[in-house]
Design an enzyme around this catalytic site. Structure first.
Site, PDB file in Angstrom:
ATOM      1  N   ARG A 103       0.838  -1.204   0.000  1.00 50.57           N
ATOM      2  CA  ARG A 103       0.000   0.000   0.000  1.00 50.57           C
ATOM      3  C   ARG A 103       0.870   1.251   0.000  1.00 50.57           C
ATOM      4  NH1 ARG A 103      -3.592  -1.067   5.069  1.00 50.57           N
ATOM      5  NH2 ARG A 103      -4.323   1.052   4.618  1.00 50.57           N
ATOM      6  N   CYS A 148      -0.365   7.118   8.259  1.00 55.76           N
ATOM      7  CA  CYS A 148      -0.853   5.834   7.746  1.00 55.76           C
ATOM      8  C   CYS A 148      -1.940   6.165   6.731  1.00 55.76           C
ATOM      9  CB  CYS A 148      -1.357   4.936   8.881  1.00 55.76           C
ATOM     10  SG  CYS A 148      -2.617   5.670   9.944  1.00 55.76           S
ATOM     11  N   LYS A 196      -5.479   6.567   7.847  1.00 54.27           N
ATOM     12  CA  LYS A 196      -6.491   7.382   8.516  1.00 54.27           C
ATOM     13  C   LYS A 196      -6.135   7.713   9.959  1.00 54.27           C
ATOM     14  CE  LYS A 196      -9.255   3.163   9.227  1.00 54.27           C
ATOM     15  NZ  LYS A 196     -10.553   2.509   8.958  1.00 54.27           N
TER      16      LYS A 196
END
Length: 297
Positions: free
Chosen positions: A187, A248, A250
């Protein structure tokens, strides 16, 4: 017993079990179940109602947040936080112990630990090993709802532990803070999608390092030792003697970085609350890095 651990970031399952047995639960010691799961997987409140640590209240992070924000888990106001935790029987004199039921051993509990700290409350700890190990070790559980007497909590925002979009944007030029992203490597790189959300490509803030939060936990779900944690920071060339911002998607798993640094003796890590969710939608394209199809997030 309680006063010996007021400023410890972690308490053991054994310590909590002994505290419950000795009748220490009450205005001076409160326990919170801060579980949250992706929609369509597990149901946190339902699981709490079925079984939880005796005396624990359910901390609903969906309620204790800024519901007016377009981003997922932004901090509530001082008044909102104070009213919410006061309704759970927590005052400024309460030692708060937070856990969650995630299979990793800990997921959302460090976020709630950080929320208390950012609102000026230092006597807060994470249950090391979480509910997973509480069950594994055979400690008692109950389905009986907790009904604590409401208390008065005064929240005072500690802005040194919180960073805004504008501050992180400015930091790209000043480089006063190191920036570390706690998401999984795919991610962070932009090669794997962000889960459970539409319209948010993966990638990272330019100049940020990657320290996946799972690396701070053992296979059994406990926090690694301070020595092991320091080695992880050193391996990523993150200098714990210098200012540090955690990010990160959220603002949740970033708090694992804050907790890990705290356990290494660094209590001043700031969290970028909006994190990638805000950055992706607000920041100039050249500040978003991705190895995905477009090359930019």
């Amino acid at each position: 017993m309680v006063h010996q651990v007021l400023y410890r970031a972690l308490v053991s399952t054994k310590w909590l079990a002994e505290s419950i047995r000795s009748g220490s639960l009450g205005p001076g010691l409160r326990v919170l179940d801060a579980s949250w799961y992706s929609p369509g997987t597990r149901q946190a409140r339902k699981e709490y109602q079925e079984r939880h640590v005796p005396g624990a209240s359910f901390f609903d992070i969906e309620e204790c947040r800024d519901t007016t924000s377009p981003y997922e888990m932004m901090l509530p106001s001082e008044a909102h936080f104070a009213d919410y935790v006061g309704s759970l029987g927590i005052s400024n004199d309460t030692h708060v112990v937070v856990y969650d039921g995630d299979n990793l051993g800990s997921f959302y509990a460090p976020r709630v630990w950080w929320m208390f700290r950012v609102f000026g409350h230092r006597t807060v700890s994470v249950l090391n090993g979480g509910f997973r190990n509480w069950l594994k070790e055979g400690h008692p559980v109950t389905s009986e709802p907790s009904r604590p007497e409401p208390a008065v909590f005064k929240a005072t925002l500690d802005r040194s532990l919180l960073k805004t979009y504008e501050q992180v944007l400015e930091n790209l030029q000043s480089k006063r803070f190191q920036l570390v992203d706690s998401r999984a490597q795919g991610r962070y790189l932009g090669t794997e999608p962000e889960p459970d959300i539409v319209g948010l490509d993966s990638g990272h803030i330019r100049g940020s390092a990657n320290m996946p939060f799972m690396n701070f936990l053992t296979e059994d779900g406990f926090e690694k030792s301070p020595e092991e944690l320091r080695a992880i920071f050193q391996d990523k060339k993150v200098d714990l003697s210098q200012p540090l911002i955690a990010t990160c998607r959220k603002g949740v798993t970033a708090c694992h970085i804050a907790l890990a640094a705290y356990l290494c003796g660094k209590p001043d890590v700031a969290v970028y609350d909006g994190s990638w969710s805000e950055w992706f939608h607000q920041a100039p394209p050249e500040t978003r890095v991705s190895q995905g199809k477009s090359g930019k997030a």
